[in-house]
Design a protein around this motif. Structure first.
Motif, mmCIF file in Angstrom:
data_model
loop_
_atom_site.group_PDB
_atom_site.id
_atom_site.type_symbol
_atom_site.label_atom_id
_atom_site.label_comp_id
_atom_site.label_asym_id
_atom_site.label_seq_id
_atom_site.Cartn_x
_atom_site.Cartn_y
_atom_site.Cartn_z
ATOM 1 N N GLY A 82 24.221 0.930 -13.719
ATOM 2 C CA GLY A 82 24.411 2.009 -12.757
ATOM 3 C C GLY A 82 24.852 1.445 -11.407
ATOM 4 N N VAL B 238 28.763 2.121 -13.567
ATOM 5 C CA VAL B 238 28.894 3.563 -13.792
ATOM 6 C C VAL B 238 28.602 4.303 -12.486
ATOM 7 C CG1 VAL B 238 28.222 5.494 -15.269
ATOM 8 C CG2 VAL B 238 27.973 3.154 -16.120
ATOM 9 N N SER B 239 29.560 5.129 -12.063
ATOM 10 C CA SER B 239 29.401 5.927 -10.846
ATOM 11 C C SER B 239 30.133 7.246 -11.057
ATOM 12 C CB SER B 239 30.014 5.180 -9.646
ATOM 13 O OG SER B 239 30.115 6.036 -8.528
ATOM 14 N N LEU C 211 30.329 7.307 -19.904
ATOM 15 C CA LEU C 211 30.087 6.243 -20.891
ATOM 16 C C LEU C 211 31.140 6.255 -21.999
ATOM 17 C CD1 LEU C 211 26.178 6.304 -21.277
ATOM 18 C CD2 LEU C 211 27.605 5.135 -19.578
ATOM 19 N N PHE D 65 23.386 -2.289 -22.082
ATOM 20 C CA PHE D 65 23.000 -1.481 -20.927
ATOM 21 C C PHE D 65 21.898 -2.251 -20.201
ATOM 22 C CE2 PHE D 65 25.174 1.628 -23.436
ATOM 23 C CZ PHE D 65 25.799 2.417 -22.487
ATOM 24 N N GLN E 66 18.452 5.582 -14.522
ATOM 25 C CA GLN E 66 19.377 6.694 -14.812
ATOM 26 C C GLN E 66 20.334 6.325 -15.933
ATOM 27 O OE1 GLN E 66 21.316 8.615 -11.442
ATOM 28 N NE2 GLN E 66 19.717 7.889 -10.060
ATOM 29 N N ILE E 67 20.770 5.094 -15.925
ATOM 30 C CA ILE E 67 21.754 4.646 -16.922
ATOM 31 C C ILE E 67 21.070 4.405 -18.277
ATOM 32 C CG2 ILE E 67 23.060 2.515 -17.480
ATOM 33 C CD1 ILE E 67 24.114 5.151 -15.298
ATOM 34 N N TYR E 68 19.839 3.889 -18.277
ATOM 35 C CA TYR E 68 19.088 3.766 -19.531
ATOM 36 C C TYR E 68 18.919 5.162 -20.153
ATOM 37 C CZ TYR E 68 17.354 -0.975 -18.231
ATOM 38 O OH TYR E 68 17.217 -2.296 -17.898
#
Ligand SMILES: NC(=O)c1ccc[n+]([C@@H]2O[C@H](COP(=O)([O-])OP(=O)(O)OC[C@H]3O[C@@H](n4cnc5c(N)ncnc54)[C@H](OP(=O)(O)O)[C@@H]3O)[C@@H](O)[C@H]2O)c1
Length: 167
Positions: A44, A66-67, A83, A100, A105-107
């Motif tokens: 993230g 990731v944004s 993703l 990952f 948030q990304i998990y």
């Protein structure tokens, strides 16, 4: 495409506070490095910013950030907003695994989308004050293999266990 996840958490799934880690555990960092080197890592935007500039991008790994902001700039990394874009930046032969590496948030995003087939979890044997937590996981269908246990020492202030989960 198969995706992996790697995380270190406290007894209550705590993983971070004030956009930083909760501990300094060089032995676990060594495991993280050895496990992810040569692969792709997806993180993230906040996790990316939490890494000191001199240590990013994480070396010997393709770094993907990731944004929601498609104009976000992360020097030395690929920026994506969804993703679904990962496979376009991933060469199955040369890039091998895609990890990952957080944060929460990304998990959560990856787990909710059912992407993860392999998890490396460092369970730190203590509780910490935190503001960021690993999401709940439905463990049905997951197999567990303990990789190693580490007793605290003068350089690593907490004991921990590293377990690999696959499904
Ligand atoms: N213990 C561990 O193993 C571990 C590992 C990694 C991180 N951490 C800790 O975790 C904390 C950071 O985690 P976090 O949950 O706050 O942040 P994060 O997951 O690292 O990043 C959150 C950012 O990701 C982007 N994002 C989230 N959902 C998205 C979506 N659906 N589509 C596109 N982009 C999306 C957004 O970026 P924009 O705001 O730019 O849109 C959002 O602000 C820190 O304390 C860090 O130290 C711990």
């Amino acid at each position: 495409m198969n995706y992996s996840l790697i995380v270190a958490m406290g007894k209550h799934r705590e993983i971070g506070k004030d956009n930083d880690l909760l501990w300094r555990l060089p032995r676990d960092m060594k495991f993280f490095k050895a496990t992810t080197e040569g692969h792709t890592v997806v993180m993230g935007r906040k996790n990316w910013e939490s890494i000191p500039e001199k240590f990013r991008p994480l070396p010997n790994r393709k770094n993907i950030v990731v944004s929601r902001n498609p104009d976000y700039e992360a020097d030395g990394a690929i920026v994506i907003s969804d993703l679904k874009e990962i496979p376009t930046h991933f060469n199955v032969e040369s890039d091998k695994k895609c990890f990952f590496i957080g944060g929460a948030q990304i998990y959560k995003l990856a787990l909710e989308q059912g992407l993860i087939n392999e998890m490396y979890i460092t369970q730190v044997h203590e509780t910490f004050e935190a503001d960021t937590y690993f999401p709940f996981v439905n463990w049905d269908g997951w197999d567990e293999e303990e990789l190693f246990e580490f007793e605290k020492d003068d350089k690593n202030p907490h004991s921990f266990t590293v377990t690999k989960y696959t499904r």
